[in-house]
Write a protein that holds these residues in place. Sequence first.
Motif, PDB file in Angstrom:
ATOM      1  N   GLU A  41       0.859  -1.191   0.000  1.00  0.00           N
ATOM      2  CA  GLU A  41       0.000   0.000   0.000  1.00  0.00           C
ATOM      3  C   GLU A  41       0.884   1.226   0.000  1.00  0.00           C
ATOM      4  N   LEU A  42       0.359   2.322  -0.502  1.00  0.00           N
ATOM      5  CA  LEU A  42       1.094   3.575  -0.365  1.00  0.00           C
ATOM      6  C   LEU A  42       0.434   4.419   0.717  1.00  0.00           C
ATOM      7  N   PHE A  43       1.270   4.966   1.589  1.00  0.00           N
ATOM      8  CA  PHE A  43       0.838   5.968   2.552  1.00  0.00           C
ATOM      9  C   PHE A  43       1.317   7.317   2.022  1.00  0.00           C
ATOM     10  N   TYR A  44       0.694   8.380   2.514  1.00  0.00           N
ATOM     11  CA  TYR A  44       1.042   9.715   2.036  1.00  0.00           C
ATOM     12  C   TYR A  44       1.330  10.613   3.226  1.00  0.00           C
ATOM     13  N   GLN A  45       2.473  11.313   3.162  1.00  0.00           N
ATOM     14  CA  GLN A  45       2.828  12.230   4.239  1.00  0.00           C
ATOM     15  C   GLN A  45       2.851  13.662   3.702  1.00  0.00           C
ATOM     16  N   ALA A  60       4.909   9.828  -1.177  1.00  0.00           N
ATOM     17  CA  ALA A  60       4.321   8.483  -1.183  1.00  0.00           C
ATOM     18  C   ALA A  60       5.325   7.526  -0.543  1.00  0.00           C
ATOM     19  N   LEU A  61       4.874   6.786   0.469  1.00  0.00           N
ATOM     20  CA  LEU A  61       5.766   5.880   1.201  1.00  0.00           C
ATOM     21  C   LEU A  61       5.125   4.490   1.268  1.00  0.00           C
ATOM     22  N   ARG A 262       1.759  12.418  10.022  1.00  0.00           N
ATOM     23  CA  ARG A 262       2.486  11.178   9.761  1.00  0.00           C
ATOM     24  C   ARG A 262       2.086  10.643   8.387  1.00  0.00           C
ATOM     25  N   PRO A 263       2.860   9.725   7.861  1.00  0.00           N
ATOM     26  CA  PRO A 263       2.393   9.053   6.642  1.00  0.00           C
ATOM     27  C   PRO A 263       1.073   8.352   6.959  1.00  0.00           C
ATOM     28  N   MET A 264       0.094   8.449   6.046  1.00  0.00           N
ATOM     29  CA  MET A 264      -1.230   7.879   6.313  1.00  0.00           C
ATOM     30  C   MET A 264      -1.870   7.420   4.998  1.00  0.00           C
ATOM     31  N   PRO A 265      -2.893   6.560   5.113  1.00  0.00           N
ATOM     32  CA  PRO A 265      -3.573   6.112   3.904  1.00  0.00           C
ATOM     33  C   PRO A 265      -4.198   7.293   3.146  1.00  0.00           C
ATOM     34  N   ALA A 266      -4.417   7.108   1.856  1.00  0.00           N
ATOM     35  CA  ALA A 266      -4.921   8.188   1.009  1.00  0.00           C
ATOM     36  C   ALA A 266      -6.205   8.801   1.554  1.00  0.00           C
ATOM     37  N   GLU A 270      -6.860  12.678   2.584  1.00  0.00           N
ATOM     38  CA  GLU A 270      -7.916  13.531   2.010  1.00  0.00           C
ATOM     39  C   GLU A 270      -8.733  14.183   3.112  1.00  0.00           C
ATOM     40  N   GLU A 271      -9.120  13.384   4.101  1.00  0.00           N
ATOM     41  CA  GLU A 271      -9.953  13.917   5.182  1.00  0.00           C
ATOM     42  C   GLU A 271      -9.235  15.023   5.948  1.00  0.00           C
ATOM     43  N   GLN A 272      -7.932  14.798   6.209  1.00  0.00           N
ATOM     44  CA  GLN A 272      -7.209  15.769   7.028  1.00  0.00           C
ATOM     45  C   GLN A 272      -6.712  16.994   6.277  1.00  0.00           C
TER      46      GLN A 272
END
Length: 290
Positions: A41-45, A60-61, A262-266, A270-272
Amino acid sequence: RAKATKRGGHVVFEGAIRRELESRLTLEAELVLAAERNEFELFYQPQVRLADGGLIGAEALIRWRHPVRGLVSPAEFMPVVNTSSISDRVAGWVLVTACRQARTWERAGHNVRIGVNLSPSQLQSGDLATSVAEVLDITGLTPSLLELEVTEDILLLDEQRVLDTVLRIQELGVRVVFDDFGTGYASLSYLKKFPLDGLKIDRSFVLELLADSGDAAIVGSTISLSKQLGLSVIAEGIENRATADLLASMGCEEGQGYFFGRPMPAQAFEEQFLTVRESTARVLAGGEAA
Ligand code: C2E
Ligand code: MG
Ligand code: MG
Ligand code: MG
């Protein structure tokens, strides 16, 4: 390990090497399965403008969602992936997934620059520029929203070839930056040799910035160096407001770190970071106003 050189110690040493090799082979086999089972999966920071905290981009991490172990960090498995049979496949998946995500955000009106980490071997293969062009074509992402991150490891590769690839990628309108700046083998002369677009100050210089005058000196001169060379500069590893403020006062324009997110799911990203802006944009665009 030192003991392994002593008489009789070689037995222990061989045992250790064998165990390490076995666990590497097990991990490699597991990673091949993971790729087939789509467990990556990619997380996004978030990356922000230090002056006002505004969102600029996302790095993208990769994460491995292991069925038993849960989320596995890239530090544990990317070194194995990068030297395995699935390295191209994983790298290709990362690039296309990140660009697709950024294009989705772009379509929704958010110009989120997307940072993608390259493994050194990707730059060695001559067709990286072609792959990047194809991915931009397939996804429709505006090229200037893509930023490829390379480490100083590229200096161990065929210089002419790397330079050639970097230039072809930049001709597409894609940015290329040095990641983990200051931690590698390189002398500063490679900044001249490889005319990249920017650099990311490694978090090892940022984490203790407030307390360590040596770090402050290194970070300060890196910022002014990058300005004089016309490079963008972003500081990684910002964990508190005081560090963010100090960096801003030192002239650093962009930042990334747990303090901002922090790195987080897409979807969480979007929400934050995008939802509020979206409703603001709707209001600004007129919507139901007036
Ligand atoms: P990197 O490219 O330097 O990524 C930044 C790392 O710093 C990330 O670790 C991030 O979670 C961590 N970080 C960000 N802010 C802070 C902070 O405020 N404090 C601290 N202590 N750490 C912070 P992560 O996600 O574990 O990734 C580790 C490395 O794995 C990356 O370092 C990159 O070299 C590699 N990597 C990650 N994803 C990919 C990928 O898709 N492809 C390739 N080739 N390498 C990847
Ligand atoms: Mg990076
Ligand atoms: Mg980095
Ligand atoms: Mg780093």
